[in-house]
Design a protein around this motif. Structure first.
Motif, PDB file in Angstrom:
ATOM      1  N   ILE A  67       0.869  -1.167   0.000  1.00 35.17           N
ATOM      2  CA  ILE A  67       0.000   0.000   0.000  1.00 35.17           C
ATOM      3  C   ILE A  67       0.907   1.218   0.000  1.00 35.17           C
ATOM      4  O   ILE A  67       1.741   1.380   0.889  1.00 35.17           O
ATOM      5  CB  ILE A  67      -0.924   0.017   1.228  1.00 35.17           C
ATOM      6  CG1 ILE A  67      -1.787  -1.240   1.254  1.00 35.17           C
ATOM      7  CG2 ILE A  67      -1.790   1.286   1.224  1.00 35.17           C
ATOM      8  CD1 ILE A  67      -2.544  -1.432   2.555  1.00 35.17           C
ATOM      9  N   ARG A  68       0.770   2.050  -1.025  1.00 33.32           N
ATOM     10  CA  ARG A  68       1.604   3.257  -1.158  1.00 33.32           C
ATOM     11  C   ARG A  68       0.694   4.472  -1.203  1.00 33.32           C
ATOM     12  O   ARG A  68      -0.446   4.393  -1.657  1.00 33.32           O
ATOM     13  CB  ARG A  68       2.415   3.221  -2.464  1.00 33.32           C
ATOM     14  CG  ARG A  68       3.325   2.044  -2.692  1.00 33.32           C
ATOM     15  CD  ARG A  68       4.562   1.992  -1.819  1.00 33.32           C
ATOM     16  NE  ARG A  68       5.332   3.210  -1.662  1.00 33.32           N
ATOM     17  CZ  ARG A  68       6.332   3.596  -2.451  1.00 33.32           C
ATOM     18  NH1 ARG A  68       6.672   2.879  -3.513  1.00 33.32           N
ATOM     19  NH2 ARG A  68       7.005   4.706  -2.187  1.00 33.32           N
ATOM     20  N   GLY A  69       1.204   5.618  -0.764  1.00 32.30           N
ATOM     21  CA  GLY A  69       0.403   6.830  -0.790  1.00 32.30           C
ATOM     22  C   GLY A  69       1.250   8.077  -0.769  1.00 32.30           C
ATOM     23  O   GLY A  69       2.416   8.053  -0.368  1.00 32.30           O
ATOM     24  N   GLY A  70       0.649   9.176  -1.203  1.00 32.45           N
ATOM     25  CA  GLY A  70       1.373  10.430  -1.215  1.00 32.45           C
ATOM     26  C   GLY A  70       0.475  11.604  -1.512  1.00 32.45           C
ATOM     27  O   GLY A  70      -0.746  11.499  -1.476  1.00 32.45           O
ATOM     28  N   LYS A  71       1.118  12.731  -1.802  1.00 32.70           N
ATOM     29  CA  LYS A  71       0.399  13.953  -2.127  1.00 32.70           C
ATOM     30  C   LYS A  71       0.947  14.512  -3.423  1.00 32.70           C
ATOM     31  O   LYS A  71       2.097  14.249  -3.797  1.00 32.70           O
ATOM     32  CB  LYS A  71       0.514  14.978  -1.005  1.00 32.70           C
ATOM     33  CG  LYS A  71       1.915  15.471  -0.750  1.00 32.70           C
ATOM     34  CD  LYS A  71       1.932  16.478   0.390  1.00 32.70           C
ATOM     35  CE  LYS A  71       3.344  17.013   0.633  1.00 32.70           C
ATOM     36  NZ  LYS A  71       3.354  18.044   1.674  1.00 32.70           N
ATOM     37  N   CYS A  72       0.110  15.307  -4.104  1.00 32.06           N
ATOM     38  CA  CYS A  72       0.484  15.813  -5.426  1.00 32.06           C
ATOM     39  C   CYS A  72      -0.165  17.163  -5.677  1.00 32.06           C
ATOM     40  O   CYS A  72      -1.291  17.408  -5.235  1.00 32.06           O
ATOM     41  CB  CYS A  72       0.027  14.819  -6.494  1.00 32.06           C
ATOM     42  SG  CYS A  72       0.451  15.276  -8.185  1.00 32.06           S
ATOM     43  N   VAL A  73       0.558  18.014  -6.388  1.00 33.77           N
ATOM     44  CA  VAL A  73       0.020  19.271  -6.922  1.00 33.77           C
ATOM     45  C   VAL A  73       0.206  19.210  -8.432  1.00 33.77           C
ATOM     46  O   VAL A  73       1.301  18.916  -8.916  1.00 33.77           O
ATOM     47  CB  VAL A  73       0.741  20.493  -6.331  1.00 33.77           C
ATOM     48  CG1 VAL A  73       0.270  21.765  -7.012  1.00 33.77           C
ATOM     49  CG2 VAL A  73       0.514  20.580  -4.827  1.00 33.77           C
TER      50      VAL A  73
END
Length: 114
Positions: A72-78
């Protein structure tokens, strides 16, 4: 404001620490300024994202997915949009993993030709 509802995007470039590839497809939905999407393909078994669209069409969102290693991977993005001459949208993305990795990267996704 750009309306992302019903648009499909595919990755055209990504930094090496990313898991999204040219086999990954993003299916966007938008209600008001709330953006959601599902994505899959390549190393991604299934993913989701949720975020907001600002008045210029830029996106800020969080993403989570399960990869082919069952991680399970996750992150933030603009993401910053560019309108192409044929009416499609190209998104320039700056992202960061929020799991153990904490590394950053850049990618470009482009609206699929329908």
């Amino acid at each position: 404001m750009i309306d992302y509802n019903g648009r499909t995007f595919v990755s055209i470039t990504n930094t090496k620490n990313g898991e999204v590839s040219s086999k990954t497809y993003f299916h966007y939905k938008q209600e008001g300024n709330i953006l959601t999407a599902t994505y899959h393909g390549g190393e991604i078994v299934q993913g989701t994202l949720i975020g907001v669209v600002d008045g210029n069409g830029s996106l800020e969102f969080r993403y989570n997915h399960v990869n082919r290693k069952s991680q399970i991977r996750g992150g933030k993005c603009v993401s910053t949009p560019e309108m192409l001459s044929d009416g499609r949208i190209r998104l320039y993305e700056k992202w960061k993993w929020l799991d153990e990795d904490q590394s950053e990267g850049e990618s470009i996704i482009e609206e699929e030709i329908s």
